[in-house]
Design a protein around this motif. Structure first.
Motif: not given
Length: 317
Positions: A253-262
């Protein structure tokens, strides 16, 4: 994803006007919230843990509640309780501070385990049960908890079940020289830094960003990489307890949000690596030998990430 990344940068920059020189910590904190997780901030006293929580609440325009956890706090002080009204001659429920959108659980480890557990249902299921009656909490609902890492007297260690409810754990650390000078200048002028922060997004926009982050694509290779990293904690010779499958879900879940942030609609290994320590370190337990030798959990997780092969092909994005 471009709109998500644009809004994410605006939110982060707004918070950085209050919390200086901590861009990585702020990014991880926001990633945690956009993944609909709860955040644990662990550090020495006086480095701005509470200020960060207030700045996030102001930037996201969320209803803010705070509980100062103390040894004499009881569960009803968190969840609320029924009281008898002489006027109506009926029992009326008086909501506790948990009925908010962003709850700051300040110095959580000062409360007894019984009181700490009053937050478990709210953090896991977004609801509160009092006297057999279950009441939903409003979305979004986030808990930001703080604890001082160096104080032992009058504190209760957070149990593994409680720690596992926090998606990420971060530490602010001491400010850099220039940042501390700016803090002193604000103090001289009588300005509270978190009061300088103004709202950037509203609750509907925040929920839209949460939904956008959840739609980020994760290839089979990244799923495999996450599971391998988590499984490595279970067989590490210096860890008595490895991370559970909930840790795998949290890292996903956190990696998804990190990718979206980039600004990406797919997850890369670098996203997983950036968040591995913050996601896994508080979910594992060192062996007594590792504790006696002074080997930090963070160093163990870094070693696991460095040793685990990175997928070279991510498959179809």
């Amino acid at each position: 994803m471009g709109l998500f990344a644009q809004d994410f940068r605006a939110i982060a920059q707004n918070i950085e006007t209050s919390i200086h020189g901590k861009s990585d910590v702020i990014k991880k904190a926001l990633v945690c919230l956009f993944a609909e997780g709860h955040l644990l901030i662990e550090d020495v006293p006086g480095v701005g843990k509470t200020s960060l929580a207030r700045a996030i609440a102001r930037t996201l325009d969320l209803a803010f509640g705070r509980i100062q956890f103390t040894p004499d706090l009881v569960p009803a002080d968190v969840t609320g309780t029924d009281f008898y009204s002489q006027r109506t001659e009926e029992l009326t429920f008086r909501p506790g501070p948990v009925f908010t959108q962003l709850l700051l659980a300040d110095e959580l480890n000062r409360a007894s385990p019984r009181t700490q557990s009053a937050l478990l249902e709210a953090m896991q299921e977004n609801q509160v049960t009092v006297n057999g009656r279950t009441m939903p909490l409003e979305r979004p609902f986030f808990v930001i908890a703080t604890q001082n890492s160096v104080e032992m007297s009058g504190t209760y260690a957070l149990p593994e079940a409680q720690l596992d409810r926090f998606l990420l754990r971060v530490s602010l650390g001491y400010p850099e020289h220039a940042s501390e000078i700016e803090i002193l200048e604000n103090h001289r002028l009588g300005r509270r830094e978190d009061e300088q922060v103004s709202p950037v997004v509203r609750a509907p926009d925040l929920l839209r960003m949460v939904e956008t982050a959840a739609e980020v694509h994760v290839s089979w290779a990244i799923h495999d990489y996450i599971v391998r990293l988590v499984a490595a904690t279970r067989r590490h010779p210096r860890l008595a307890l490895g991370a559970s499958p909930r840790a795998s879900i949290a890292l996903l879940r956190a990696s998804r949000a990190q990718a979206a942030a980039d600004g990406r609609n797919y997850v890369r290994p670098a996203d997983v690596q950036f968040l591995a320590e913050a996601t896994l370190a508080h979910r594992v337990v060192r062996t007594p030998e590792a504790e006696l030798s002074g080997l930090a959990v963070d160093e163990i997780i870094k070693g696991i990430v460095a040793a685990e092969p990175v997928p070279s092909r991510l498959g179809q994005q």
